[in-house]
Design a protein around this motif. Sequence first.
Motif, PDB file in Angstrom:
ATOM      1  N   GLY A   1       0.807  -1.215   0.000  1.00 51.20           N
ATOM      2  CA  GLY A   1       0.000   0.000   0.000  1.00 51.20           C
ATOM      3  C   GLY A   1       0.840   1.266   0.000  1.00 51.20           C
ATOM      4  O   GLY A   1       0.498   2.253  -0.674  1.00 51.20           O
ATOM      5  N   ARG A   2       1.949   1.253   0.705  1.00 48.50           N
ATOM      6  CA  ARG A   2       2.804   2.441   0.769  1.00 48.50           C
ATOM      7  C   ARG A   2       3.546   2.660  -0.550  1.00 48.50           C
ATOM      8  O   ARG A   2       3.726   3.799  -0.984  1.00 48.50           O
ATOM      9  CB  ARG A   2       3.806   2.306   1.917  1.00 48.50           C
TER      10      ARG A   2
ATOM     11  N   ARG B   1       2.469   1.659  -3.523  1.00 48.09           N
ATOM     12  CA  ARG B   1       1.460   2.121  -4.481  1.00 48.09           C
ATOM     13  C   ARG B   1       1.112   3.589  -4.236  1.00 48.09           C
ATOM     14  O   ARG B   1       0.938   4.356  -5.192  1.00 48.09           O
ATOM     15  CB  ARG B   1       0.200   1.266  -4.389  1.00 48.09           C
ATOM     16  N   ALA B   2       1.041   3.986  -2.963  1.00 46.99           N
ATOM     17  CA  ALA B   2       0.736   5.391  -2.648  1.00 46.99           C
ATOM     18  C   ALA B   2       1.837   6.317  -3.153  1.00 46.99           C
ATOM     19  O   ALA B   2       1.562   7.427  -3.634  1.00 46.99           O
ATOM     20  CB  ALA B   2       0.552   5.566  -1.141  1.00 46.99           C
TER      21      ALA B   2
ATOM     22  N   ALA C   1       1.283   6.611  -6.797  1.00 42.83           N
ATOM     23  CA  ALA C   1       0.067   7.392  -7.036  1.00 42.83           C
ATOM     24  C   ALA C   1       0.332   8.880  -6.867  1.00 42.83           C
ATOM     25  O   ALA C   1      -0.191   9.711  -7.630  1.00 42.83           O
ATOM     26  CB  ALA C   1      -1.043   6.938  -6.085  1.00 42.83           C
ATOM     27  N   ASP C   2       1.152   9.240  -5.885  1.00 40.83           N
ATOM     28  CA  ASP C   2       1.503  10.651  -5.687  1.00 40.83           C
ATOM     29  C   ASP C   2       2.224  11.205  -6.914  1.00 40.83           C
ATOM     30  O   ASP C   2       1.973  12.335  -7.346  1.00 40.83           O
ATOM     31  CB  ASP C   2       2.387  10.814  -4.453  1.00 40.83           C
TER      32      ASP C   2
ATOM     33  N   ASP D   1      -8.469   8.230 -11.114  1.00 37.59           N
ATOM     34  CA  ASP D   1      -8.071   7.800  -9.773  1.00 37.59           C
ATOM     35  C   ASP D   1      -6.595   7.408  -9.813  1.00 37.59           C
ATOM     36  O   ASP D   1      -6.240   6.325 -10.291  1.00 37.59           O
ATOM     37  CB  ASP D   1      -8.930   6.610  -9.333  1.00 37.59           C
TER      38      ASP D   1
ATOM     39  N   THR E   1      -4.592   6.354  -7.531  1.00 39.56           N
ATOM     40  CA  THR E   1      -4.296   5.121  -6.799  1.00 39.56           C
ATOM     41  C   THR E   1      -4.649   3.898  -7.624  1.00 39.56           C
ATOM     42  O   THR E   1      -3.901   2.913  -7.667  1.00 39.56           O
ATOM     43  CB  THR E   1      -5.052   5.102  -5.462  1.00 39.56           C
ATOM     44  N   GLU E   2      -5.782   3.953  -8.300  1.00 43.10           N
ATOM     45  CA  GLU E   2      -6.171   2.844  -9.169  1.00 43.10           C
ATOM     46  C   GLU E   2      -5.180   2.705 -10.326  1.00 43.10           C
ATOM     47  O   GLU E   2      -4.777   1.595 -10.688  1.00 43.10           O
ATOM     48  CB  GLU E   2      -7.573   3.078  -9.717  1.00 43.10           C
TER      49      GLU E   2
ATOM     50  N   ALA F   1      -2.030   3.572 -10.339  1.00 40.16           N
ATOM     51  CA  ALA F   1      -0.790   3.010  -9.791  1.00 40.16           C
ATOM     52  C   ALA F   1      -0.916   1.499  -9.635  1.00 40.16           C
ATOM     53  O   ALA F   1       0.026   0.750  -9.931  1.00 40.16           O
ATOM     54  CB  ALA F   1      -0.464   3.661  -8.456  1.00 40.16           C
ATOM     55  N   GLY F   2      -2.076   1.041  -9.179  1.00 37.99           N
ATOM     56  CA  GLY F   2      -2.306  -0.396  -9.062  1.00 37.99           C
ATOM     57  C   GLY F   2      -2.246  -1.102 -10.401  1.00 37.99           C
ATOM     58  O   GLY F   2      -1.712  -2.217 -10.506  1.00 37.99           O
TER      59      GLY F   2
END
Length: 212
Positions: A116-117, A119-120, A123-124, A137, A139-140, A142-143
């Motif tokens: 999670g970190r 990916r965050a 995402a940033d 999105d 975050t999406e 990045a996933g």
Amino acid sequence: MIEAAAELFLERGYEKTSLGDVVKLSGGSLATLYSAFGSKEGLFEAIVAEISEQILIEFAQPELESQSIEQALLLFGERFLGMILCPNALRWHRMCLAEGHQFPALREALLRSGPGRVRARLADYLAANAGRLRLDDPTEAAGHFIALLKSEILFAAVCGDEVDLSAERVTQQVNRAVDVFLYGYLADPSGRPRTSRPAARTLKANPTRSEQ
């Protein structure tokens, strides 16, 4: 205590490692362990948080921000695969897959403090470049990119297959992921050339064999 717990988790598995075992190997007392971590789940989360902190150093600012989107994603992808395909990371992955369904707290701690970190962080970066990307999105998105990077290569390695982890193979995997990701997310994908660059290094993990 963190080092001792990490060693025991990998050697015996999560379920078969007790806090008493950790104290016996590391010294100290159960009272100290409970005071510092609260539980076995808390100790596991502390281990994952420390590992993810080391990973995040690889993606520290301003290095990504100083690159073009293409080069930043190539850099992220090569470092990411280099870390998740190393022998210790594969051992952690196998242990979590084998025992995560029995211990929801373990799975939640892993997602919260580990992937999670990372990916965050990605995402940033994507959000900061939203002007060049079609993002609903970050975050999406990045996933999606991380899933493209892992593709079939991580599953094969976790299952113990002898996969080709040469620099050329890993670079090819990363280039493909970047091409597909930017084709879907770049605001004007028609004008972007395919990525290509020479291999940077050889990753060492399982014994290798030529890809069929």
